[in-house]
Design a protein around this motif. Structure first.
Motif, PDB file in Angstrom:
ATOM      1  N   VAL A  65      34.157  39.841  56.224  1.00  0.00           N
ATOM      2  CA  VAL A  65      33.665  41.447  55.971  1.00  0.00           C
ATOM      3  C   VAL A  65      34.853  42.193  56.208  1.00  0.00           C
ATOM      4  CG1 VAL A  65      31.410  40.885  57.172  1.00  0.00           C
ATOM      5  CG2 VAL A  65      32.863  41.538  58.775  1.00  0.00           C
ATOM      6  N   THR A 100      41.246  44.806  55.285  1.00  0.00           N
ATOM      7  CA  THR A 100      40.555  44.516  54.101  1.00  0.00           C
ATOM      8  C   THR A 100      40.252  43.027  53.842  1.00  0.00           C
ATOM      9  OG1 THR A 100      41.642  46.397  52.908  1.00  0.00           O
ATOM     10  CG2 THR A 100      40.118  45.129  51.846  1.00  0.00           C
ATOM     11  N   THR A 101      39.121  42.347  53.560  1.00  0.00           N
ATOM     12  CA  THR A 101      38.692  41.097  53.141  1.00  0.00           C
ATOM     13  C   THR A 101      38.346  41.371  51.535  1.00  0.00           C
ATOM     14  OG1 THR A 101      38.536  40.511  55.297  1.00  0.00           O
ATOM     15  CG2 THR A 101      37.263  39.325  53.717  1.00  0.00           C
ATOM     16  N   LYS A 158      36.024  40.627  48.237  1.00  0.00           N
ATOM     17  CA  LYS A 158      34.531  40.147  48.174  1.00  0.00           C
ATOM     18  C   LYS A 158      34.371  38.502  48.630  1.00  0.00           C
ATOM     19  CE  LYS A 158      34.656  39.086  43.257  1.00  0.00           C
ATOM     20  NZ  LYS A 158      34.274  37.736  43.402  1.00  0.00           N
ATOM     21  N   ILE A 159      33.088  38.314  48.935  1.00  0.00           N
ATOM     22  CA  ILE A 159      32.964  36.987  49.364  1.00  0.00           C
ATOM     23  C   ILE A 159      32.388  36.136  48.180  1.00  0.00           C
ATOM     24  CG2 ILE A 159      33.663  36.866  51.470  1.00  0.00           C
ATOM     25  CD1 ILE A 159      30.365  37.409  52.148  1.00  0.00           C
TER      26      ILE A 159
HETATM   27  C1  LIG Z   1      36.120  45.606  51.082  1.00  0.00           C
HETATM   28  O1  LIG Z   1      36.410  46.966  50.711  1.00  0.00           O
HETATM   29  C2  LIG Z   1      37.198  46.766  49.392  1.00  0.00           C
HETATM   30  C3  LIG Z   1      37.299  48.337  49.101  1.00  0.00           C
HETATM   31  O2  LIG Z   1      38.149  48.946  49.940  1.00  0.00           O
HETATM   32  C4  LIG Z   1      36.417  45.949  48.476  1.00  0.00           C
HETATM   33  O3  LIG Z   1      37.207  46.102  47.121  1.00  0.00           O
HETATM   34  C5  LIG Z   1      36.028  44.838  48.983  1.00  0.00           C
HETATM   35  O4  LIG Z   1      35.305  43.873  47.754  1.00  0.00           O
HETATM   36  C6  LIG Z   1      35.264  44.795  50.212  1.00  0.00           C
HETATM   37  N1  LIG Z   1      35.286  43.597  50.889  1.00  0.00           N
HETATM   38  C7  LIG Z   1      33.936  43.125  51.146  1.00  0.00           C
HETATM   39  C8  LIG Z   1      33.758  41.547  51.935  1.00  0.00           C
HETATM   40  O5  LIG Z   1      32.868  43.779  51.248  1.00  0.00           O
END
Ligand SMILES: *[C@@H]1O[C@H](CO)[C@@H](O)[C@H](O)[C@H]1NC(C)=O
Ligand SMILES: *[C@@H]1O[C@H](CO)[C@@H](O)[C@H](O)[C@H]1NC(C)=O
Ligand SMILES: *[C@@H]1O[C@H](CO)[C@@H](O)[C@H](O)[C@H]1NC(C)=O
Ligand SMILES: *[C@@H]1O[C@H](CO)[C@@H](O)[C@H](O)[C@H]1NC(C)=O
Ligand SMILES: *[C@@H]1O[C@H](CO)[C@@H](O)[C@H](O)[C@H]1NC(C)=O
Ligand SMILES: *[C@@H]1O[C@H](CO)[C@@H](O)[C@H](O)[C@H]1NC(C)=O
Ligand SMILES: *[C@@H]1O[C@H](CO)[C@@H](O)[C@H](O)[C@H]1NC(C)=O
Ligand SMILES: *[C@@H]1O[C@H](CO)[C@@H](O)[C@H](O)[C@H]1NC(C)=O
Ligand SMILES: *[C@@H]1O[C@H](CO)[C@@H](O)[C@H](O)[C@H]1NC(C)=O
Ligand SMILES: *[C@@H]1O[C@H](CO)[C@@H](O)[C@H](O)[C@H]1NC(C)=O
Ligand SMILES: *[C@@H]1O[C@H](CO)[C@@H](O)[C@H](O)[C@H]1NC(C)=O
Ligand SMILES: *[C@@H]1O[C@H](CO)[C@@H](O)[C@H](O)[C@H]1NC(C)=O
Length: 854
Positions: free
Chosen positions: A294, A300-301, A303-304
């Motif tokens: 998360v 920042t991580t 998207k999973i």
């Molecule tokens: C975290 O936020 C960034 C944008 O700042 C986004 O591109 C990314 O997908 C997000 N990651 C998750 C795990 O929601």
């Protein structure tokens, strides 16, 4: 005292039975609580324990500890209808109670604490349930009944290894006519009480068993062995005990990289009903890239991704998982079945710190997701050509050192109680002085200093001579070069100033002598920061945090540091070295004065290439280093008005005037000291100094006192212009780097400071003219005993009365900068030679001085 251990006093000697541990825990209970949305009630009034029942109608209780506290959360179940699940949530700011993850998770480091701010308990018996993990710091907590049934809880609290001595009972104390300033002073001691962790009070978050390491959901910890490996296959055997198992490959030792979590089929008997099936669905390989699964504010991580597993993953059975790294992705094989995770399917985010810098290189780590539990054993790593590179059964305690999760053995001050939880050297520039002014815990001073000194980059590092800037608790000094934490070059300067500052207060010559070789080398390592062309400080391999290259702030800080270190060299009888460092400091000061004073704008330029810009650190360090003359000081303080933003000052001209700009109490702390120092040394009142001091205290720091929804009794990491905490819920509300007012109020408003090491000589010289205080009193702990002092204005500021008692074997001097008409000492009229006040207080005596200003 830990309630599990007994202490017996016999014939005047202390006999300890049970575990020989330095741990002395206290039980901290909430001050208030409420069930559901009822109003808050006092907790444990009249010494009785407060009981509450959670059931279908009132499933939620909120606990308020009043101020910051860290430790092991626990609750005592009095009666229980049947087995129930209870979710606990923790937060510093009250609004974190409404956020799904509390104010967490903390994905930047393991921190020997719970990564997550939400945890779930399966309550099967009456009596005490205690979390396995420390919660680093919180003010608020909730307990939510998740399942059918009823549970009556008669005691809930935190078992804390932190000192909670009331601020007015500490060795150092400050009080004045200004009750807001008294509250601001108290923020510092409470913050260091919670952000400093005593030796042996934080156990490992990993448990080593003969079946491998038993890992509860936590941020993965990484092996130091694989930092330079690439394109390998890492395999291990794992048994999911609850929910899932998690691992990393191609990661930085700091933990940034791809993160894999394999979940079980979520059998109903072991699955918590609040398991987040959006993040970690059952029977799935979940893969993210970055810190965790998360996002957390600036961490920042990507998207999973979710890959359904073709057959059910069972709990309590062993699986062999192999992960192979190649140029196009990561191939995961589980008991012979393979899934390929192409890099193209991942969202590759970047990090400035913590990363291996490569998608195919870097080490491996282990740590399941929230509330999961797994065993991990028999780790093997093979090179692309099939050579076995590494093998570890994971059944010996040596894994704790390898993975950087050793129990803490030093008394250490962290950057923040709940978050970061790293031993940041630069932050200690304020922290050590807060301790000196309040708790006087020399174990934290020497413990933290030794932790850095033990972690000096070796000669094979480009940072040779630098001390690690942010080692974590749990990391071994053996691996200092591998953790490679040196990049903020001014943190080395701050560290050196902390070392000098410790000596100034303690006079502990044995300590400086013991570490003189390393310190000398550490000073040698910063001399190349002086640019041959400009004669100013420039960043070589890295960056400065507090100012830019060829700039006023870092050049003046370097000059200040060399001056401090020259004093240490003199104490070590190294006169040539002392002279050399002093003359380099003088050259830096000349270079600043010649090139960076902007006479048109009346301030020191931020750096050579931005002559029309100013910064709060440039102004602060030009004053603190003695570069700035009285006229320049007055003028650059007046110029600060252009940096006004909301409740404080933005750090420099180029920072935007946005509502989301973070104001920095860390950097503002240097400005506060500079303002008070120049005020203390001035003959006359100054409206511009008075205004600037008031902005910082009555607005910026007042924000941390005045707002109950954010209040923790501690100082905040950042502040938004509207006075709310910066960085949102992520902000640490117990960050000692923001606590400068504590020592500034003691050192400049009460006005007690050492003038020779260990207070053998000291000054009582308060800043009276520009501060909204009409009296102050307090005490300062010294190695010779306390100095007690007070002063009071009367007759519209024309009369000042001083009272002071100094300890034996010391000499104090009471003085004021302004001209005096007349004065008495203990009732006897004195000669006012030239209109100056200067009264010597002999050791072991007290003095009562009445002064009439000219
Ligand atoms: C975290 O936020 C960034 C944008 O700042 C986004 O591109 C990314 O997908 C997000 N990651 C998750 C795990 O929601
Ligand atoms: C589950 O995780 C998702 C994605 O991060 C989040 O939006 C949601 O609020 C979480 N739900 C709960 C109940 O925690
Ligand atoms: C809770 O504990 C009980 C009794 O040991 C057990 O039957 C149940 O499966 C457990 N539930 C969870 C979610 O672990
Ligand atoms: C997975 O493979 C291992 C042998 O590597 C075996 O011992 C284990 O029983 C297998 N697990 C399952 C659930 O089949
Ligand atoms: C990486 O491994 C995957 C799965 O084994 C394979 O399909 C792919 O071709 C490999 N890529 C490279 C560059 O070797
Ligand atoms: C892994 O292999 C790829 C392709 O051969 C290569 O480009 C990359 O540099 C290697 N990574 C490491 C860390 O050696
Ligand atoms: C296999 O790779 C490893 C690691 O890259 C290397 O040290 C070793 O010499 C290689 N062995 C052979 C036989 O090529
Ligand atoms: C600092 O200033 C000097 C002299 O102007 C210049 O040669 C040097 O490149 C500058 N260094 C940096 C890092 O800006
Ligand atoms: C300080 O010492 C260094 C190394 O011995 C020498 O090169 C330098 O000239 C000296 N600088 C001054 C100002 O004495
Ligand atoms: C930001 O605010 C300051 C102080 O009010 C003002 O002097 C300055 O012009 C503003 N800057 C911008 C870019 O609006
Ligand atoms: C203090 O000053 C005010 C205004 O200058 C004056 O009215 C008052 O009488 C003075 N008080 C004393 C005690 O001198
Ligand atoms: C004062 O100093 C003397 C000489 O060093 C020492 O013997 C004595 O114990 C000291 N007294 C106190 C109260 O510290």
């Amino acid at each position: 005292m830990d309630i599990r251990h007994w202490a017996i006093f016999a014939c005047g000697s202390l006999l300890l039975t049970g575990v020989a541990s330095a741990q002395s825990d206290i039980i901290v209970l909430p001050t208030k609580y409420r069930t559901d949305t009822a109003t808050f009630k006092d907790y444990a009034t009249n010494g009785a324990e407060s009981c509450f029942t959670l059931n279908k109608d009132t499933p939620l209780v909120t606990l308020d500890y009043g101020t910051e506290v860290g430790g092991f959360p626990f609750f005592e179940v009095d009666t229980l209808s049947n087995v129930v699940q209870i979710e606990a949530k923790y937060t510093e700011a009250e609004s974190g109670l409404d956020a799904p993850f509390g104010d967490g998770p903390w994905t930047f480091s393991n921190g020997l604490s719970n990564t997550f701010r939400v945890e779930t308990f399966n309550v099967t018996f009456t009596g005490q349930t205690e979390s396995f993990f420390i919660q680093g710091g919180l003010r608020w907590q909730s307990l939510l009944l998740l399942t059918e049934g009823s549970v009556r809880i008669c005691k809930a609290g935190i078992r804390s290894g932190n000192d909670r001595t009331a601020v007015d009972a500490l060795p150092g104390y400050f009080e004045s006519s200004n009750s807001l300033y008294n509250e601001i002073w108290a923020l510092g001691p409470r913050t260091v009480q919670q952000a400093c962790i005593a030796a042996n009070s934080a156990p490992s978050t990993w448990e080593v068993t003969e079946d491998g390491v038993y890992l509860r959901g936590q941020q993965p910890a990484q092996s130091v062995e694989g930092a330079s490996f690439g394109n390998y296959t890492m395999s291990f055997h794992t048994q999911i005990v609850r929910g899932g198992t998690g691992w990393k490959v191609a990661a930085g030792v700091g933990g940034f990289g791809p993160y894999f979590v394999l979940t079980s089929g979520y059998p109903s008997d072991s699955t918590f009903v609040n398991t987040n099936r959006t993040i970690v669905p059952p029977n799935t390989l979940t893969v993210g890239y970055g810190w965790n699964l998360v996002n957390q504010t600036s961490l920042t991580t990507g998207k999973i991704n979710h890959d359904d597993w073709p057959f059910t993953i069972k709990e309590n059975q062993w699986y062999k998982i192999s992960t192979s790294i190649n140029a196009t992705g990561y191939s995961v094989e589980i008991n012979g079945t393979e899934i390929f995770v192409p890099l193209n399917d991942l969202q590759i985010v970047s990090a400035s710190i913590g990363s291996s810098g490569s998608l195919t290189g870097g080490t491996w780590g282990f740590g399941p997701y929230q509330d999961q539990i797994a065993l991990v054993k028999d780790v093997e790593v093979y090179a692309e050509n099939g050579t076995l590179l590494y093998q570890n059964p994971m059944t010996s305690d040596s894994v704790l050192e390898e993975f950087g999760v050793l129990a803490n053995t030093h008394s250490l001050c962290l950057d923040g109680a709940k978050r970061g939880r790293l031993v940041w050297s630069g932050d200690f520039i304020h922290t050590h002085r807060v301790i000196q002014a309040s708790t006087a815990r020399s174990d934290f001073l020497t413990g933290s200093l030794e932790y850095w000194i033990d972690r000096q980059a070796s000669d094979s590092s480009i940072y040779s001579g630098y001390f690690s800037m942010s080692p974590a608790m749990g990391q071994s000094a053996k691996y200092t070069d591998i953790y490679d934490s040196f990049g903020l070059l001014d943190y080395q300067l701050f560290f050196l100033d902390c070392f000098a500052g410790y000596y100034k207060h303690s006079g502990d010559e044995a300590f400086i002598a013991k570490y003189w070789t390393q310190i000398k080398k550490g000073v040698g390592a910063v001399l190349p920061l002086i640019d041959e062309q400009s004669g100013l400080a420039v960043a070589t391999n890295g960056a400065f945090f507090s100012g830019s290259s060829n700039g006023t702030a870092v050049s003046a800080l370097l000059a200040y540091t060399l001056t401090q270190m020259a004093e240490i060299a003199s104490a070590m009888d190294e006169t040539d070295l002392a002279n050399n460092w002093t003359s380099r400091a003088d050259s830096l000061k000349d270079a600043i004065q010649k090139q960076l004073w902007n006479s048109q704008f009346g301030f020191y330029s931020v750096d050579l290439s931005d002559a029309d810009e100013q910064s709060i650190t440039g102004t602060a360090w030009s004053i603190l280093s003695g570069v700035s003359n009285d006229m320049q000081t007055e003028s650059s303080i007046a110029a600060l008005s252009a940096l006004r933003l909301g409740v404080g000052y933005k750090t420099s001209t180029s920072v935007s005037n946005a509502s989301t700009t973070d104001l920095s109490p860390f950097l503002s702390g240097f400005l506060l000291e500079a303002l008070l120092k120049s005020s203390r040394d001035s003959l006359n009142n100054s409206d511009v100094k008075k205004k600037a001091i008031s902005i910082l205290l009555d607005q910026l720091w007042a924000a941390m006192v005045a707002q109950n929804e954010y209040y923790t009794g501690g100082t905040w990491e950042y502040v938004y212009p509207d006075g709310s905490p910066g960085l949102d819920l992520y902000t640490s509300h117990a960050h000692p780097w923001s606590a400068a007012p504590t020592y500034v109020l003691t050192g400049y408003v009460l006005g007690i400071q050492p003038t020779s090491p260990g207070f053998s000589k000291w000054a009582f010289r308060p800043a009276i003219l520009d501060v909204d205080v009409s009296w102050a009193r307090g005490r300062v702990a010294t190695p010779h005993g306390p100095i007690r002092a007070s002063w009071r204005l009367s007759g519209n500021g024309t009369n000042v009365e001083f009272n002071v008692c100094g300890p034996t074997n010391t000499t104090g001097v009471v003085s004021v900068p302004f001209a005096v008409e007349s004065y008495t000492v203990d009732g006897t009229e004195q000669e006012t030679g030239g209109g100056n006040l200067e009264v010597t207080v002999a050791g072991g005596s007290c003095a009562n001085i009445h002064v009439t200003r000219k």
